[in-house]
Every structure is written in C-alpha cells, then in structure tokens.
Design a protein around this motif. Sequence first.
Motif, mmCIF file in Angstrom:
data_model
loop_
_atom_site.group_PDB
_atom_site.id
_atom_site.type_symbol
_atom_site.label_atom_id
_atom_site.label_comp_id
_atom_site.label_asym_id
_atom_site.label_seq_id
_atom_site.Cartn_x
_atom_site.Cartn_y
_atom_site.Cartn_z
ATOM 1 N N ILE A 56 0.838 -1.204 0.000
ATOM 2 C CA ILE A 56 0.000 0.000 0.000
ATOM 3 C C ILE A 56 0.873 1.255 0.000
ATOM 4 O O ILE A 56 0.624 2.204 -0.742
ATOM 5 C CB ILE A 56 -0.954 -0.013 1.206
ATOM 6 C CG1 ILE A 56 -1.892 -1.225 1.112
ATOM 7 C CG2 ILE A 56 -1.749 1.284 1.295
ATOM 8 C CD1 ILE A 56 -2.645 -1.520 2.386
ATOM 9 N N GLU A 57 1.919 1.256 0.816
ATOM 10 C CA GLU A 57 2.820 2.404 0.869
ATOM 11 C C GLU A 57 3.535 2.605 -0.468
ATOM 12 O O GLU A 57 3.719 3.737 -0.916
ATOM 13 C CB GLU A 57 3.847 2.224 1.993
ATOM 14 C CG GLU A 57 3.245 2.394 3.365
ATOM 15 C CD GLU A 57 4.225 2.094 4.488
ATOM 16 O OE1 GLU A 57 5.213 1.354 4.253
ATOM 17 O OE2 GLU A 57 3.997 2.587 5.602
ATOM 18 N N GLN A 58 3.931 1.511 -1.099
ATOM 19 C CA GLN A 58 4.603 1.604 -2.399
ATOM 20 C C GLN A 58 3.672 2.225 -3.440
ATOM 21 O O GLN A 58 4.096 3.072 -4.228
ATOM 22 C CB GLN A 58 5.066 0.221 -2.849
ATOM 23 C CG GLN A 58 5.848 0.251 -4.139
ATOM 24 C CD GLN A 58 6.290 -1.136 -4.565
ATOM 25 O OE1 GLN A 58 5.573 -2.111 -4.397
ATOM 26 N NE2 GLN A 58 7.486 -1.219 -5.122
ATOM 27 N N ALA A 59 2.412 1.829 -3.422
ATOM 28 C CA ALA A 59 1.443 2.415 -4.354
ATOM 29 C C ALA A 59 1.300 3.913 -4.090
ATOM 30 O O ALA A 59 1.255 4.712 -5.017
ATOM 31 C CB ALA A 59 0.094 1.710 -4.222
ATOM 32 N N GLY A 60 1.238 4.287 -2.825
ATOM 33 C CA GLY A 60 1.142 5.704 -2.470
ATOM 34 C C GLY A 60 2.345 6.491 -2.957
ATOM 35 O O GLY A 60 2.214 7.614 -3.455
ATOM 36 N N GLU A 61 3.522 5.916 -2.838
ATOM 37 C CA GLU A 61 4.739 6.584 -3.312
ATOM 38 C C GLU A 61 4.730 6.736 -4.835
ATOM 39 O O GLU A 61 5.188 7.747 -5.360
ATOM 40 C CB GLU A 61 5.983 5.820 -2.856
ATOM 41 C CG GLU A 61 6.237 5.921 -1.369
ATOM 42 C CD GLU A 61 6.453 7.344 -0.879
ATOM 43 O OE1 GLU A 61 7.101 8.154 -1.588
ATOM 44 O OE2 GLU A 61 5.958 7.666 0.215
#
Length: 96
Positions: A56-61
Amino acid sequence: MTELLKHLQAVEVVRNRISHTLFLGSPESQMWKLKWGAKRKTGNKPILEYTSLEEIEQAGEQVYGAFSELCEFTQTLQKLGILKIELVQGTGRERC
C-alpha cells in the motif's frame, strides 16, 4: 510530454486499484484487500487477496511521484510563459 502522459496513465491504474479496494486486517497481523472483479461472462465477483502495508505504501509513493512530476512539468510551463493559469497550492506534501 508523451512520456509523462504514459507514466500518469500507468499510475492512474495504481491509484484506482487502491481507491476502489477495501483493506481489512492490521499492519501488525495479516492484511487483506477486497475488490470487486467485473467480467462480462461471470458478472461481479468479490476477490479477496493477501496484501501488506508495504504494498500500500509503495502504491502511495508511486502516485505521489507522478504528482511531483506533473507539478514540475506545469511549473516549467509557467516559467516559460506557456501556462498562464495559477496552480492551486496545497498545504504540505502535496504542494506543487
């Protein structure tokens, strides 16, 4: 500009995947993502998959990176006098 548009289109898919998914569980334990798959032959079906906070964090980045690229591009157009509109300024990380 063509490369920027291609990148923005690819990131839109990532953004939609995150925005239209229900996340269950907690980062400390197992996390799941529930999304609906719509197929012409089979109709709407729920899809439940494992996920992680890192995913999820990678998608946000990825989305944030694309936003930053778009901001840089529009600022360049403003400096060259090509873009005459004033950008709306955010209040923090999303600021152009």
